[in-house]
Design a protein around this motif. Sequence first.
Motif, PDB file in Angstrom:
ATOM      1  N   LYS A  93     -39.191  30.712-109.641  1.00 35.43           N
ATOM      2  CA  LYS A  93     -38.600  31.004-110.948  1.00 35.43           C
ATOM      3  C   LYS A  93     -37.166  31.427-110.730  1.00 35.43           C
ATOM      4  O   LYS A  93     -36.874  32.196-109.820  1.00 35.43           O
ATOM      5  CB  LYS A  93     -39.345  32.166-111.622  1.00 35.43           C
ATOM      6  CG  LYS A  93     -40.619  31.755-112.288  1.00 35.43           C
ATOM      7  CD  LYS A  93     -41.214  32.938-112.992  1.00 35.43           C
ATOM      8  CE  LYS A  93     -42.605  32.624-113.496  1.00 35.43           C
ATOM      9  NZ  LYS A  93     -43.252  33.808-114.042  1.00 35.43           N
ATOM     10  N   HIS A  94     -36.278  30.911-111.534  1.00 34.26           N
ATOM     11  CA  HIS A  94     -34.941  31.482-111.533  1.00 34.26           C
ATOM     12  C   HIS A  94     -34.377  31.386-112.948  1.00 34.26           C
ATOM     13  O   HIS A  94     -34.820  30.575-113.763  1.00 34.26           O
ATOM     14  CB  HIS A  94     -34.029  30.797-110.507  1.00 34.26           C
ATOM     15  CG  HIS A  94     -33.696  29.389-110.857  1.00 34.26           C
ATOM     16  ND1 HIS A  94     -34.492  28.331-110.487  1.00 34.26           N
ATOM     17  CD2 HIS A  94     -32.656  28.868-111.535  1.00 34.26           C
ATOM     18  CE1 HIS A  94     -33.944  27.210-110.913  1.00 34.26           C
ATOM     19  NE2 HIS A  94     -32.838  27.498-111.568  1.00 34.26           N
ATOM     20  N   VAL A  95     -33.435  32.247-113.215  1.00 28.94           N
ATOM     21  CA  VAL A  95     -32.869  32.296-114.562  1.00 28.94           C
ATOM     22  C   VAL A  95     -31.536  31.574-114.555  1.00 28.94           C
ATOM     23  O   VAL A  95     -30.633  31.908-113.797  1.00 28.94           O
ATOM     24  CB  VAL A  95     -32.683  33.755-115.012  1.00 28.94           C
ATOM     25  CG1 VAL A  95     -31.994  33.797-116.360  1.00 28.94           C
ATOM     26  CG2 VAL A  95     -34.025  34.457-115.079  1.00 28.94           C
ATOM     27  N   GLU A  96     -31.449  30.528-115.404  1.00 27.72           N
ATOM     28  CA  GLU A  96     -30.155  29.860-115.577  1.00 27.72           C
ATOM     29  C   GLU A  96     -29.382  30.646-116.625  1.00 27.72           C
ATOM     30  O   GLU A  96     -29.856  30.822-117.744  1.00 27.72           O
ATOM     31  CB  GLU A  96     -30.368  28.425-116.062  1.00 27.72           C
ATOM     32  CG  GLU A  96     -30.541  27.457-114.926  1.00 27.72           C
ATOM     33  CD  GLU A  96     -30.647  26.028-115.407  1.00 27.72           C
ATOM     34  OE1 GLU A  96     -30.394  25.769-116.598  1.00 27.72           O
ATOM     35  OE2 GLU A  96     -30.976  25.170-114.585  1.00 27.72           O
ATOM     36  N   PRO A  97     -28.201  31.123-116.282  1.00 32.75           N
ATOM     37  CA  PRO A  97     -27.480  31.945-117.245  1.00 32.75           C
ATOM     38  C   PRO A  97     -27.090  31.152-118.482  1.00 32.75           C
ATOM     39  O   PRO A  97     -26.744  29.974-118.390  1.00 32.75           O
ATOM     40  CB  PRO A  97     -26.248  32.403-116.468  1.00 32.75           C
ATOM     41  CG  PRO A  97     -26.107  31.444-115.351  1.00 32.75           C
ATOM     42  CD  PRO A  97     -27.476  30.958-115.019  1.00 32.75           C
ATOM     43  N   GLY A  98     -27.167  31.805-119.625  1.00 32.01           N
ATOM     44  CA  GLY A  98     -26.811  31.137-120.873  1.00 32.01           C
ATOM     45  C   GLY A  98     -25.307  31.089-121.065  1.00 32.01           C
ATOM     46  O   GLY A  98     -24.550  31.698-120.318  1.00 32.01           O
ATOM     47  N   TYR A  99     -24.898  30.360-122.046  1.00 33.46           N
ATOM     48  CA  TYR A  99     -23.467  30.258-122.330  1.00 33.46           C
ATOM     49  C   TYR A  99     -23.288  29.888-123.788  1.00 33.46           C
ATOM     50  O   TYR A  99     -24.227  29.478-124.473  1.00 33.46           O
ATOM     51  CB  TYR A  99     -22.806  29.208-121.435  1.00 33.46           C
ATOM     52  CG  TYR A  99     -23.540  27.898-121.383  1.00 33.46           C
ATOM     53  CD1 TYR A  99     -23.361  26.954-122.385  1.00 33.46           C
ATOM     54  CD2 TYR A  99     -24.449  27.612-120.363  1.00 33.46           C
ATOM     55  CE1 TYR A  99     -24.048  25.763-122.359  1.00 33.46           C
ATOM     56  CE2 TYR A  99     -25.149  26.425-120.342  1.00 33.46           C
ATOM     57  CZ  TYR A  99     -24.945  25.504-121.341  1.00 33.46           C
ATOM     58  OH  TYR A  99     -25.647  24.331-121.332  1.00 33.46           O
ATOM     59  N   LEU A 100     -22.054  30.066-124.255  1.00 29.73           N
ATOM     60  CA  LEU A 100     -21.690  29.607-125.591  1.00 29.73           C
ATOM     61  C   LEU A 100     -20.913  28.314-125.419  1.00 29.73           C
ATOM     62  O   LEU A 100     -20.173  28.146-124.459  1.00 29.73           O
ATOM     63  CB  LEU A 100     -20.822  30.649-126.295  1.00 29.73           C
ATOM     64  CG  LEU A 100     -21.457  32.016-126.485  1.00 29.73           C
ATOM     65  CD1 LEU A 100     -20.398  33.016-126.895  1.00 29.73           C
ATOM     66  CD2 LEU A 100     -22.541  31.963-127.524  1.00 29.73           C
ATOM     67  N   GLU A 101     -21.092  27.432-126.357  1.00 36.53           N
ATOM     68  CA  GLU A 101     -20.487  26.118-126.229  1.00 36.53           C
ATOM     69  C   GLU A 101     -19.704  25.815-127.505  1.00 36.53           C
ATOM     70  O   GLU A 101     -20.164  26.112-128.596  1.00 36.53           O
ATOM     71  CB  GLU A 101     -21.628  25.102-126.070  1.00 36.53           C
ATOM     72  CG  GLU A 101     -21.229  23.786-125.497  1.00 36.53           C
ATOM     73  CD  GLU A 101     -22.445  22.920-125.234  1.00 36.53           C
ATOM     74  OE1 GLU A 101     -23.371  22.941-126.056  1.00 36.53           O
ATOM     75  OE2 GLU A 101     -22.449  22.231-124.212  1.00 36.53           O
ATOM     76  N   ALA A 102     -18.516  25.280-127.331  1.00 35.36           N
ATOM     77  CA  ALA A 102     -17.752  24.803-128.489  1.00 35.36           C
ATOM     78  C   ALA A 102     -17.770  23.280-128.444  1.00 35.36           C
ATOM     79  O   ALA A 102     -17.515  22.690-127.406  1.00 35.36           O
ATOM     80  CB  ALA A 102     -16.330  25.318-128.452  1.00 35.36           C
TER      81      ALA A 102
END
Lengths: 227, 405
Positions: A102-111
């Motif tokens: 298991k690993h966490v892919e970091p989230g992001y904001l997208e324009a």
Amino acid sequence: MKTVEEIKAAIEAAVPGAGVTILPNGSPSAQHSLLLDTEHAFAVAKFLRDDPELSLDFLSNVTGVDWLDKEVVEKVKVTKQVPKEVDGVQTMVDETVEETRKHVEPGYLEAVYHLFSMKKKYGPVVLRMRTKNRTDEVELPSFTPVWRAGEYQEREVFDLYGIVFKGHPDLRRILMWDGFKDHPMRKDYVEPDDFEYEPTAHDKVLQRHKEHMAKIEAEQGTAGATA
Amino acid sequence: MSETAVKSGVAVEKAPAGSPDSQPQLESWNRPPVIAPEGEGELLEVSMGPHHPSTHGVFRMDVALDGEKVIKLKPVFGYLHRNHEQIAETASYLAMMPYTDRLDYFCSLTNNWAYALAVEKLVGQAVPERAEYIRVILAELTRVQNHASAIGFLIQEMGASGTPLMYAFKMREKILDLFESLTGSRMMCNYMRFGGCRVDVSEPWLAQARKVVEGLPKFVDEYEALLTGNEILMARTQGVGVLRPELAVNAGITGPMLRASGVNYDIRKVDHYGIYDRFKFRVPLGDHGDIFDRYMVRVLEMRESIGILEQALKEVPGGPVMDPKAKIRGFKPKPGEAYGRIEAPKGELGFYLISTGNPEPYRYRVRPPSLINLTVLEDMCLGHNVADVVLIFGSVDIVLGEVDR
């Protein structure tokens, strides 16, 4: 009509060092998008507008998208050295084991930007930019100096998603009021509990009403204890 | 109008900007000009709206005035904000169809179409022939009544209280009756579906529609005879609120406002969405980009729309109005995204959808022509009298349900 591959090649030829990635789109619309790196994005935008071949003079749509942290569970085949007894002798033997990681892919904001060309009458060309994370590094270059159509739309993305557009001439909240704190279109936005719901039989509303009243009672209880 | 005299500094206060040294600013040609106040007098800040008949709803303009002259103008939005886009993330695709009616409540049918088109693009859904014809007929009827009312409101803001608007509404009523008998509602039609339309049109309805369309040219003639040559209208609108074509393109202006500035861009001609490539029609263009041209372009567009209606009503083919293979229950588009747009009466209305394979969209975005057409409101108003602001604003033709969403 130019394909995304052609546009990518044109960008890379004109703006040295620009990182452009094609993001395929699985839907039948086949509107694939180009992911720009934030450092060269402004130069790329200027090139797309001013290049006589492309002349993407019309910025139609600007949007934010919020992608939360994603927990990825994947099965990986790992080759391990395992001690094993072969013919009475202890040796190390390679063995392939399947492991779930298991690993966490970091989230992001997208324009997301949808460009069209009024001169050459084609489009849409979809551009995307991503912030480094969702909390503190949320800066992206503003395209408003290139296309003024972004002025209100980038303000809206700033207001509702919290992406800070660097270089925007007038970056203020647009739909929410100035004193408002959070960014309501984010996926993890929690509505403030500042409203008393009518206690109807409606399940969701009733639930909120109960929670609100429980909070009020708890507050009054502690206030009574201290007084 | 609530007028409050405040110190000059408040109105012309500089908004916090990005660091100007590291990032480029707007180039001079697409930036609103800076108008210096004359003399020593104080500026007057007028807050026009949010409750004012000329603001078409709840919309506010912070105007800084030097005498009668507009020095600065900042629109203030959000009085009608209900986070339409977030509601979509909790509702299914189909459940959003009636919500789209409430965006631009004058043109609910074109809103329906834009949304249906975006979803059809997302899932690769075909639309039967008959439904395409019905969509064109309804969209053009919508355009005619929208333009007629927009002109009516514009003239009303000029001071002709009531009469021209009532002329427009007299005609609009007939079109709304058509909508009502077909969809069950006059304004909130909720008529289109992904892959067709909700119910079929009947022969009597088509006959009634032909009758209404027959009367439309006479209405436009009458309307024009009332207005176009009118001295007051010409004096108030010609040369006022000029929008240069290069700025219009750069600022993303669409619809009649763009074409009044002389830019030939009509999405019906560019995208050929639906079946618009089958009809013969012209794209009216303006010369000067002033209010008068915007008025004139709308009148001419009504005439072209009537032409399209006459052609479409002649040859409505038989067949189903809904693709029998269209999926309705358990509608879950595959992961992906799509941007679909149409030429709505007010400009380019687009819907951008991202699906992650769930019954509800992950992201649902409305590209509102009304909001984006207001980008250049300040540019058009600067240097004009405050009375002209009302006219210039009226000539943009907005609906606040769509601006604030």
